[in-house]
Enzyme design. Structure first.
Site, PDB file in Angstrom:
ATOM      1  N   LYS A 141       2.077   4.589   1.383  1.00  0.00           N
ATOM      2  CA  LYS A 141       2.333   5.131   2.776  1.00  0.00           C
ATOM      3  C   LYS A 141       2.064   6.645   2.775  1.00  0.00           C
ATOM      4  CE  LYS A 141       4.971   5.285   7.297  1.00  0.00           C
ATOM      5  NZ  LYS A 141       5.011   6.575   7.116  1.00  0.00           N
ATOM      6  N   CYS A 193      29.012  36.234  27.607  1.00  0.00           N
ATOM      7  CA  CYS A 193      28.733  36.581  25.952  1.00  0.00           C
ATOM      8  C   CYS A 193      27.196  36.574  25.833  1.00  0.00           C
ATOM      9  CB  CYS A 193      29.303  35.342  25.072  1.00  0.00           C
ATOM     10  SG  CYS A 193      29.125  35.312  23.668  1.00  0.00           S
ATOM     11  N   CYS A 219      30.734  38.636  21.063  1.00  0.00           N
ATOM     12  CA  CYS A 219      31.211  39.464  22.106  1.00  0.00           C
ATOM     13  C   CYS A 219      32.709  39.778  21.929  1.00  0.00           C
ATOM     14  CB  CYS A 219      31.034  38.838  23.483  1.00  0.00           C
ATOM     15  SG  CYS A 219      32.263  37.476  23.513  1.00  0.00           S
ATOM     16  N   GLU A 250       0.900  -1.072   0.017  1.00  0.00           N
ATOM     17  CA  GLU A 250      -0.085  -0.124   0.068  1.00  0.00           C
ATOM     18  C   GLU A 250       0.998   1.262  -0.059  1.00  0.00           C
ATOM     19  OE1 GLU A 250      -2.659  -0.125   3.384  1.00  0.00           O
ATOM     20  OE2 GLU A 250      -3.148  -2.153   3.111  1.00  0.00           O
ATOM     21  N   TYR A 271      -7.127   2.611   6.051  1.00  0.00           N
ATOM     22  CA  TYR A 271      -6.344   1.396   5.734  1.00  0.00           C
ATOM     23  C   TYR A 271      -6.471   0.301   6.741  1.00  0.00           C
ATOM     24  CZ  TYR A 271      -3.452   4.109   8.854  1.00  0.00           C
ATOM     25  OH  TYR A 271      -2.823   4.761   9.778  1.00  0.00           O
ATOM     26  N   CYS A 331      33.291  29.934  22.606  1.00  0.00           N
ATOM     27  CA  CYS A 331      33.611  31.121  23.127  1.00  0.00           C
ATOM     28  C   CYS A 331      33.446  31.068  24.629  1.00  0.00           C
ATOM     29  CB  CYS A 331      32.651  32.273  22.743  1.00  0.00           C
ATOM     30  SG  CYS A 331      32.637  33.815  23.668  1.00  0.00           S
ATOM     31  N   LYS A 347      10.669   3.485   3.715  1.00  0.00           N
ATOM     32  CA  LYS A 347      10.673   4.889   3.692  1.00  0.00           C
ATOM     33  C   LYS A 347      11.456   5.403   2.594  1.00  0.00           C
ATOM     34  CE  LYS A 347       9.034   6.658   7.629  1.00  0.00           C
ATOM     35  NZ  LYS A 347       9.661   7.010   8.629  1.00  0.00           N
ATOM     36  N   CYS A 405      34.848  35.696  18.810  1.00  0.00           N
ATOM     37  CA  CYS A 405      33.524  35.483  18.769  1.00  0.00           C
ATOM     38  C   CYS A 405      32.551  36.643  18.150  1.00  0.00           C
ATOM     39  CB  CYS A 405      32.856  35.533  20.278  1.00  0.00           C
ATOM     40  SG  CYS A 405      31.091  35.442  20.616  1.00  0.00           S
ATOM     41  N   ASP A 444       1.218  10.450   3.527  1.00  0.00           N
ATOM     42  CA  ASP A 444       1.897  11.398   4.294  1.00  0.00           C
ATOM     43  C   ASP A 444       0.908  12.074   5.093  1.00  0.00           C
ATOM     44  OD1 ASP A 444       3.825  12.233   5.753  1.00  0.00           O
ATOM     45  OD2 ASP A 444       4.906  13.376   4.332  1.00  0.00           O
TER      46      ASP A 444
HETATM   47  S1  IVH Z   1      -0.761   0.605   8.543  1.00  0.00           S
HETATM   48  C1  IVH Z   1      -0.133  -0.737  13.387  1.00  0.00           C
HETATM   49  N1  IVH Z   1      -1.131   1.515   6.102  1.00  0.00           N
HETATM   50  O1  IVH Z   1       2.171   5.299   8.567  1.00  0.00           O
HETATM   51  C2  IVH Z   1       0.101   0.477  12.344  1.00  0.00           C
HETATM   52  N2  IVH Z   1      -0.162   2.942   7.981  1.00  0.00           N
HETATM   53  O2  IVH Z   1       4.039   3.782  11.352  1.00  0.00           O
HETATM   54  C3  IVH Z   1      -0.684   0.109  11.167  1.00  0.00           C
HETATM   55  N3  IVH Z   1       0.378   5.190   7.217  1.00  0.00           N
HETATM   56  O3  IVH Z   1       1.063   6.247  11.691  1.00  0.00           O
HETATM   57  C4  IVH Z   1      -0.479   0.995   9.971  1.00  0.00           C
HETATM   58  N4  IVH Z   1      -0.291   5.255   5.094  1.00  0.00           N
HETATM   59  O4  IVH Z   1      -0.405   6.759  10.103  1.00  0.00           O
HETATM   60  C5  IVH Z   1      -0.753   1.650   7.392  1.00  0.00           C
HETATM   61  N5  IVH Z   1      -1.436   2.296   4.162  1.00  0.00           N
HETATM   62  C6  IVH Z   1      -0.954   2.575   5.438  1.00  0.00           C
HETATM   63  C7  IVH Z   1      -0.573   3.815   6.033  1.00  0.00           C
HETATM   64  C8  IVH Z   1       0.060   3.753   7.168  1.00  0.00           C
HETATM   65  C9  IVH Z   1       0.196   5.776   6.268  1.00  0.00           C
HETATM   66  C10 IVH Z   1       0.807   5.798   8.549  1.00  0.00           C
HETATM   67  C11 IVH Z   1       0.164   5.460   9.624  1.00  0.00           C
HETATM   68  C12 IVH Z   1       1.214   5.032  10.558  1.00  0.00           C
HETATM   69  C13 IVH Z   1       2.649   5.160  10.167  1.00  0.00           C
HETATM   70  C14 IVH Z   1       3.234   3.910  10.254  1.00  0.00           C
END
Ligand code: IVH
Length: 667
Positions: free
Chosen positions: A112, A424, A404, A110, A219, A419, A307, A401, A114
């Site tokens: 992630k 100062c 001062c 999936e 999710y 310093c 990430k 510095c 933001d």
């Molecule tokens: S599953 C047990 N799925 O990413 C935690 N998290 O640390 C299950 N996030 O705070 C999370 N997209 O807010 C999951 N498709 C996704 C996500 C997702 C964003 C965020 C979530 C969580 C952080 C992961």
């Protein structure tokens, strides 16, 4: 009357349907004007006949009355986070661990998103409560703000009771529009869509939140007993059917190579999405297998977050300025041609010290590569030598510095220049900023700019002066109104009752960090007791070394410091420890009073977390293995400490043993 009710029902149905098509399916069947017309009609009916207004009326999307605070509410089950993977090796390791544990698996990949994690509760099919993640255990009730998000159904097709979780976010388009409007009003823009979403959901006035155009992707389902699903994938499909918005880019895959291909695809395409993502989440698809794998303290073992690497961009190094820290350390700061990195505009970055500038051969005028460490703090990684202009300048640190003019010194064994003038100005101001900071006295609203102004206007010279500030001192400052002054004075007043460790840390005693401040406060309980303490006594405490012991005793013996403490005391600033005494904790008989050493790499928690947990159970966590050590918990690649334990015949546990024990204790 029956006619009105019938029309109200019809309007609910139409508005819910059009809203769903527009906000969830992204496929409207009527123009916006039609939706607005019907909504206005419903608003009109409700204002003439309030008895037709219901909590799930589509009119709540426009927001209601403002609240004074958000109520704190415990989550039914903790909202955990995910373990991180940063590269292919991390992901293969994750996959191997899973396969070793449960055999063949299918994964769900999936995006992630933001944004901010939220939990939504439905009772008999109606949305009744929405919480932020908070600290994972307790969240804040932001139901009213969440109701303004059209993608969150106020009522679903079936009369079920359950909780769903997901990510609230601000689409990029809403973010650009919002920042444009802010720029026109000369207001500070939001750094990125995530901050904008967080700021919006923290609005106490839901009418304002309603203007912010947020959305959500669900999710996860918290309790599968209310669902027919056997897999994550089926659960998401079921959420779709119920009218929720889930992310449609998800994909089921059978191997880790396919996971990697999915990641590659989205690394390429992420910029084309209408919302920000910061990685990919990989989940074991089958719920039965998820259950078998279970959880660590912090996160599920059946999922991991990949990430994306920090974005790198090229810009020009215009100049190098110096900043002086609280302890006199002089840090060179890069002044950059402003450039966007990972969502924010960066114009300054720390260069740490002179050695680093020379090691990386960074010259003023160079094109430099910058990135954000952990996507937060900007850093100059290198110069692009091929592009170096002839006039680029080699940088030399000054000898005096800049604040001062006192001579700078390089302390033996340290790279930094310092310093050492205790008077100062720059250092004094930094000390004041440190004193009010979150982990110290935590005085809300007293930011750097205000401190600087107060210092320049000679309203504060030392930390105690903060408690002597009056309305008259504060009102003349820039951008200060009556209300802000009242809030500030309240925050200052509140800080007077902080526990001793906050004050100790705030004093800025050299080498004394947050953790050691807590150790001292808990052990000695009052400032007066600390005045009596000797270096020998302090060194005897675990965690406190020679350098720190000497620094604390010398600091507290200083006449000027005693006078400063008196000055604080006259304003009734609390000087006692208010936290719990670890020694009073019941702890667990398996750990209470035991001396334990943690060594090697732990995967399911950090060493600090393990140590905090053990301390709560009444154990003493030490760093070296001796004959008196009762237990060694050894993670991966444990070296000499493990060998030593074995030679003493000390009991040794693996991380898994430890996790099992934790589970046993915590149930
Ligand atoms: S599953 C047990 N799925 O990413 C935690 N998290 O640390 C299950 N996030 O705070 C999370 N997209 O807010 C999951 N498709 C996704 C996500 C997702 C964003 C965020 C979530 C969580 C952080 C992961």
């Amino acid at each position: 009357m029956a006619d009105i009710q019938a029309r109200v029902n019809e309007l609910h149905e139409l508005l819910n349907r059009y809203g769903y098509e527009y906000y969830v399916l992204d496929n409207p069947s009527v123009p916006d004007s039609e939706y607005d017309k019907l909504l206005n009609e419903l608003i009109e009916i409700e204002s003439n006949h309030p008895e037709y207004r219901t909590p799930d009326s589509p009119t709540v999307r426009v927001g209601g009355t403002a609240q004074s605070t958000f109520e704190k509410i415990n989550h039914d089950t903790p909202m955990l986070s995910l373990g991180n993977a940063f590269n292919e090796a991390d992901l293969r390791k994750f996959d191997q661990r899973i396969r070793d544990n449960i055999g063949d698996v299918e994964y769900m990949c999936e995006l992630k998103i933001d944004g901010l994690a939220v939990s939504l509760k439905y009772e008999d099919g109606r949305f009744v409560q929405g919480l932020t993640r908070g600290d994972g255990t307790t969240g804040e009730d932001i139901t009213e703000n969440l109701k303004t998000i059209h993608a969150i159904p106020l009522k679903i097709k079936e009369s079920r009771t359950f909780e769903v979780r997901g990510e609230a976010y601000m689409p990029r388009q809403s973010f650009f529009n919002l920042n444009k409007a802010k720029a026109e009003k000369e207001e500070q823009p939001f750094a990125n869509p995530r901050n904008a979403a967080a700021g919006s959901l923290r609005q106490l006035d839901s009418k304002l939140a309603a203007k912010r155009k947020l959305s959500v992707f669900l999710y996860s389902v918290n309790d599968f007993t209310q669902f027919n699903a056997d897999t994550q994938s089926e659960a998401l499909d079921e959420l779709d059917e119920l009218g929720f918005k889930t992310n449609q880019e998800r994909q089921r895959v059978a191997t880790i190579d396919e996971v990697l291909a999915y990641i590659d695809k989205w690394t390429e395409k992420r910029e084309d999405l209408p919302y920000d993502i910061d990685g990919i989440v990989i989940k074991v698809n089958a719920l039965e297998q998820q259950e078998a794998l279970g959880f660590t303290q912090k996160s599920p073992r059946w999922a991991i977050a990949y990430k994306f690497p920090a974005e790198e961009v090229i810009t020009e190094l215009l100049d190098i300025e110096l900043s002086i820290g609280r302890t006199g350390v002089v840090t060179p700061t890069a002044i950059l041609e402003p450039v966007k990195v990972a969502g924010t505009t960066v114009s300054r970055a720390s260069l740490h010290n002179e050695d680093l500038i020379h090691d990386r051969d960074i010259r003023i005028g160079d094109s430099v590569v910058i990135k954000k460490a952990g996507d937060i703090i900007p850093e100059v990684i290198k110069s692009i030598v091929d592009r170096r202009p002839k006039e680029a300048l080699v940088y030399h640190m000054p000898t005096h510095c800049p604040s001062c003019d006192h001579e700078l010194v390089r302390i033996e064994g340290e790279v930094a220049l310092r310093c050492i003038n205790p008077k100062c100005q720059a250092q004094l101001v930094e000390g004041l900023i440190h004193f009010v900071s979150r982990q110290a006295m935590n005085i809300d609203g007293l930011g750097t700019k205000i401190i600087q102004q107060l210092y320049e206007h000679k309203k504060i010279k030392d930390i105690a002066d903060i408690f002597y500030l009056t309305k008259e001192d504060l009102l003349p400052l820039e951008r200060m109104g009556e209300k802000k002054v009242d809030n500030l004075l309240n925050a200052i007043d509140k800080a007077k009752s902080n526990s001793l460790e906050q004050l100790l840390f705030g004093l800025g005693i050299r080498h004394l960090g947050v953790k050691a401040s807590k150790v001292l406060a808990e052990k000695y309980e009052t400032m007066n007791a600390l005045f009596e303490v000797t270096e020998e006594e302090l060194i005897a405490i675990h965690d406190i070394g020679h350098k720190l012991a000497q620094s604390v005793v010398t600091y507290l013996a200083n006449e000027d410091i005693r006078a400063l403490i008196d000055k604080l005391q006259s304003k009734h600033v609390n000087m006692t420890y208010k936290g719990i005494k670890t020694s009073d904790l019941d702890g667990h008989p398996d750990f209470k009073g035991k001396t334990i050493v943690l060594t090697g790499k732990l995967y399911q928690m950090t060493r600090n977390e393990a140590s905090d947990w053990l301390t709560l159970q009444g154990a003493k966590v030490t760093s070296s293995v001796t004959k008196r050590t009762d237990l060694v918990i050894a993670g991966e690649d444990a070296g000499s400490k493990l060998a030593k334990a074995e030679s003493f015949g000390t009991e040794v546990w693996t991380e898994e043993d430890f996790v099992q024990k934790q589970k046993e204790i915590e149930g």
